[in-house]
Motif scaffolding. Sequence first.
Motif, PDB file in Angstrom:
ATOM      1  N   LEU A   1       0.826  -1.208   0.000  1.00 56.27           N
ATOM      2  CA  LEU A   1       0.000   0.000   0.000  1.00 56.27           C
ATOM      3  C   LEU A   1       0.863   1.261   0.000  1.00 56.27           C
ATOM      4  CD1 LEU A   1      -2.957  -0.853   2.421  1.00 56.27           C
ATOM      5  CD2 LEU A   1      -2.714  -1.298  -0.034  1.00 56.27           C
ATOM      6  N   LEU A   2       1.985   1.230   0.737  1.00 54.67           N
ATOM      7  CA  LEU A   2       2.873   2.399   0.745  1.00 54.67           C
ATOM      8  C   LEU A   2       3.480   2.631  -0.633  1.00 54.67           C
ATOM      9  CD1 LEU A   2       4.372   4.672   2.200  1.00 54.67           C
ATOM     10  CD2 LEU A   2       6.144   2.998   2.812  1.00 54.67           C
ATOM     11  N   ALA A   3       3.956   1.572  -1.272  1.00 51.71           N
ATOM     12  CA  ALA A   3       4.547   1.718  -2.609  1.00 51.71           C
ATOM     13  C   ALA A   3       3.526   2.296  -3.577  1.00 51.71           C
ATOM     14  CB  ALA A   3       5.061   0.366  -3.103  1.00 51.71           C
ATOM     15  N   THR A   4       2.277   1.854  -3.446  1.00 47.77           N
ATOM     16  CA  THR A   4       1.220   2.371  -4.323  1.00 47.77           C
ATOM     17  C   THR A   4       0.954   3.845  -4.036  1.00 47.77           C
ATOM     18  OG1 THR A   4       0.191   0.170  -4.382  1.00 47.77           O
ATOM     19  CG2 THR A   4      -1.179   2.044  -5.043  1.00 47.77           C
ATOM     20  N   ALA A   5       0.917   4.210  -2.772  1.00 43.47           N
ATOM     21  CA  ALA A   5       0.695   5.611  -2.407  1.00 43.47           C
ATOM     22  C   ALA A   5       1.807   6.504  -2.947  1.00 43.47           C
ATOM     23  CB  ALA A   5       0.589   5.743  -0.888  1.00 43.47           C
TER      24      ALA A   5
ATOM     25  N   VAL B   1      -6.620   1.809  -1.071  1.00 45.06           N
ATOM     26  CA  VAL B   1      -7.595   0.826  -0.613  1.00 45.06           C
ATOM     27  C   VAL B   1      -7.161  -0.567  -1.043  1.00 45.06           C
ATOM     28  CG1 VAL B   1     -10.027   0.129  -0.775  1.00 45.06           C
ATOM     29  CG2 VAL B   1      -9.410   2.558  -0.909  1.00 45.06           C
ATOM     30  N   CYS B   2      -7.420  -1.562  -0.205  1.00 42.61           N
ATOM     31  CA  CYS B   2      -7.250  -2.948  -0.615  1.00 42.61           C
ATOM     32  C   CYS B   2      -8.544  -3.707  -0.311  1.00 42.61           C
ATOM     33  CB  CYS B   2      -6.057  -3.612   0.076  1.00 42.61           C
ATOM     34  SG  CYS B   2      -6.249  -3.890   1.848  1.00 42.61           S
ATOM     35  N   ASP B   3      -8.582  -4.977  -0.665  1.00 49.60           N
ATOM     36  CA  ASP B   3      -9.773  -5.790  -0.429  1.00 49.60           C
ATOM     37  C   ASP B   3      -9.748  -6.383   0.979  1.00 49.60           C
ATOM     38  OD1 ASP B   3     -10.770  -5.327  -2.998  1.00 49.60           O
ATOM     39  OD2 ASP B   3      -9.566  -6.968  -3.834  1.00 49.60           O
TER      40      ASP B   3
ATOM     41  N   LEU C   1      -4.850   2.729   3.637  1.00 56.43           N
ATOM     42  CA  LEU C   1      -3.684   3.479   4.098  1.00 56.43           C
ATOM     43  C   LEU C   1      -3.960   4.941   3.797  1.00 56.43           C
ATOM     44  CD1 LEU C   1      -0.750   3.226   5.242  1.00 56.43           C
ATOM     45  CD2 LEU C   1       0.018   3.387   2.858  1.00 56.43           C
ATOM     46  N   TYR C   2      -3.733   5.803   4.792  1.00 53.92           N
ATOM     47  CA  TYR C   2      -4.115   7.209   4.685  1.00 53.92           C
ATOM     48  C   TYR C   2      -2.877   8.107   4.756  1.00 53.92           C
ATOM     49  CZ  TYR C   2      -8.392   5.034   6.545  1.00 53.92           C
ATOM     50  OH  TYR C   2      -9.468   4.214   6.776  1.00 53.92           O
ATOM     51  N   ALA C   3      -2.807   9.075   3.865  1.00 54.35           N
ATOM     52  CA  ALA C   3      -1.826  10.139   4.054  1.00 54.35           C
ATOM     53  C   ALA C   3      -2.156  10.868   5.348  1.00 54.35           C
ATOM     54  CB  ALA C   3      -1.860  11.108   2.880  1.00 54.35           C
TER      55      ALA C   3
ATOM     56  N   VAL D   1      -7.485   8.682  -5.055  1.00 52.43           N
ATOM     57  CA  VAL D   1      -7.589   7.428  -4.310  1.00 52.43           C
ATOM     58  C   VAL D   1      -7.064   6.325  -5.217  1.00 52.43           C
ATOM     59  CG1 VAL D   1      -9.178   5.738  -3.276  1.00 52.43           C
ATOM     60  CG2 VAL D   1      -9.554   8.196  -2.928  1.00 52.43           C
ATOM     61  N   ALA D   2      -6.281   5.418  -4.666  1.00 50.81           N
ATOM     62  CA  ALA D   2      -5.756   4.282  -5.423  1.00 50.81           C
ATOM     63  C   ALA D   2      -6.307   2.983  -4.845  1.00 50.81           C
ATOM     64  CB  ALA D   2      -4.233   4.271  -5.390  1.00 50.81           C
ATOM     65  N   TYR D   3      -6.259   1.926  -5.648  1.00 52.43           N
ATOM     66  CA  TYR D   3      -6.845   0.639  -5.238  1.00 52.43           C
ATOM     67  C   TYR D   3      -5.927  -0.503  -5.621  1.00 52.43           C
ATOM     68  CZ  TYR D   3      -9.920  -3.482  -5.710  1.00 52.43           C
ATOM     69  OH  TYR D   3     -10.464  -4.741  -5.649  1.00 52.43           O
ATOM     70  N   VAL D   4      -5.587  -1.329  -4.637  1.00 48.01           N
ATOM     71  CA  VAL D   4      -4.812  -2.552  -4.840  1.00 48.01           C
ATOM     72  C   VAL D   4      -5.776  -3.727  -4.727  1.00 48.01           C
ATOM     73  CG1 VAL D   4      -2.961  -3.997  -3.949  1.00 48.01           C
ATOM     74  CG2 VAL D   4      -2.727  -1.507  -3.900  1.00 48.01           C
ATOM     75  N   GLN D   5      -5.873  -4.514  -5.756  1.00 49.51           N
ATOM     76  CA  GLN D   5      -6.882  -5.584  -5.781  1.00 49.51           C
ATOM     77  C   GLN D   5      -6.315  -6.867  -5.157  1.00 49.51           C
ATOM     78  OE1 GLN D   5      -8.535  -7.291  -9.589  1.00 49.51           O
ATOM     79  NE2 GLN D   5     -10.272  -5.994  -9.032  1.00 49.51           N
ATOM     80  N   GLN D   6      -6.101  -6.771  -3.845  1.00 50.21           N
ATOM     81  CA  GLN D   6      -5.609  -7.915  -3.069  1.00 50.21           C
ATOM     82  C   GLN D   6      -6.307  -7.916  -1.706  1.00 50.21           C
ATOM     83  OE1 GLN D   6      -3.504 -10.350  -3.886  1.00 50.21           O
ATOM     84  NE2 GLN D   6      -3.047  -9.557  -5.933  1.00 50.21           N
ATOM     85  N   PRO D   7      -6.745  -9.081  -1.226  1.00 51.80           N
ATOM     86  CA  PRO D   7      -7.407  -9.156   0.097  1.00 51.80           C
ATOM     87  C   PRO D   7      -6.382  -9.204   1.221  1.00 51.80           C
ATOM     88  CG  PRO D   7      -7.416 -11.324  -0.913  1.00 51.80           C
ATOM     89  CD  PRO D   7      -6.772 -10.396  -1.914  1.00 51.80           C
TER      90      PRO D   7
END
Length: 446
Positions: A104-108, A117-119, A162-164, A194-200
């Motif tokens: 999530l950090l790398a995506t941010a 966001v993730c699942d 994960l929030y800034a 807003v970004a989204y990682v499609q992983q639970p």
Amino acid sequence: MQVQVSVIVAVYNEARWIRRCLTSLRQQTLVGLEVIVVDDGSTDGTAAICDQYAQQWPQTFRVIHQSNRGQGPARNVGIAAAQGRYLGFVDGDDWVEPTMYATLLATAERSHAQIVVCDVRKLYVATNRETSLQSLPAASDHVDIAAYLKYGLNNAYSGNKLYARNCWTNCRYQPMVYEDLDILLDMLSRCERVAYVQQPFYNYYKHAGSTTLDYTNPRLFDIMTAYRDAVAHAAPRYVDAVTYCVAKRILINLATPGFIDYLAPFTELIRGLATAFKASPSVMNDPAIKRILYYATQPTLPPYLICTVQNWLDSWQTYSRGLTVIMPKTGQTPGQIKARPDAVKRDYWQLQGLFDHGGLLVLGPVTLQRPFGQLRAGGDVVVYRGERCVVLGAQPQSPLVFELCQRLLSGPQSLSQLLTSIKTQPQQWALVTNNLRRVAVTHWVH
């Protein structure tokens, strides 16, 4: 070493699960992670377990002990103490996958998103099953925020994000149940990206003792406040999407059997939000969601309770929110009943109060074990224990209450006898009981 991510874990009496939660955080692959555990007055050994982790891995874990104040205020303490550039939240009975925060950090960092966001994988203990649904159709570094608010799963849940840090500059959780719902739709509506990682990555453990699965818990009235706040506080450019989300969620609640005990408060909530729903193109253009306006036309008994016996009041007040107890006013006693017992005079003035205000008149001892929203949803109602009426509910200016007053004045029968005759001799009351609901004392009382 700079703290990249601060994860806040607010815990209260979760000794059965907290080791799993903290171990999953210790196993994170992210360098620069701090875990702030806020022990919210636990009494079951949770505090000692948290202290063990802080003693063994002081570079990762910090523990703050405080008296019990609730999950929202406990999280706020963690927010104030956090040093990370980003924040995350994990409930003490949940756990996360090892690569969650690194991913999530790398995506941010790559997307410059304020929220990533993730699942969520949900594990239902009572039914021994799990679900893992995708929040949106595809991963993205630039999510359509309106679409996420309207159609995304888990959009009002704290743990899968994960929030800034600047997301929390002017935001804090409220001391309530549904504190996530109260704040997150508003927060998302104010984001630029807003970004989204499609992983639970987040494992949500839904055990039998969960507050939000116990529909007899009067704290669930907080959901009404959360919905009102979400619509009232949404940023203008996304108010349509937030309003649509709220309407959809309310309809889901109304289709959930446990929420039937909150039917009148939900009806009143919808009535209060009807203007917002009508102003929302997304609501009005979706027939399945637009039907929420049907509830705005349905009657509810006014939120008044007439009860002259103090020790009968406790459970009624426990299982309500916004209910006003009124004492019937007295005046000059009508001549027809001056010579009759004081109990008859009391019944007359109680009926007058019910006729003027509407609401519920408690006439016998009833100890509730759940909210009574079903009783207030609709028109006049009589509740019987056997053949005795213990609760009479009515709209203001009710023809039934007027007729009861007239018969009490003109005849020898008591109010209790008159109400019994409504059940045993219904033909005598046909003109004023056409839409009367007759209810037996059942599962909602002891």
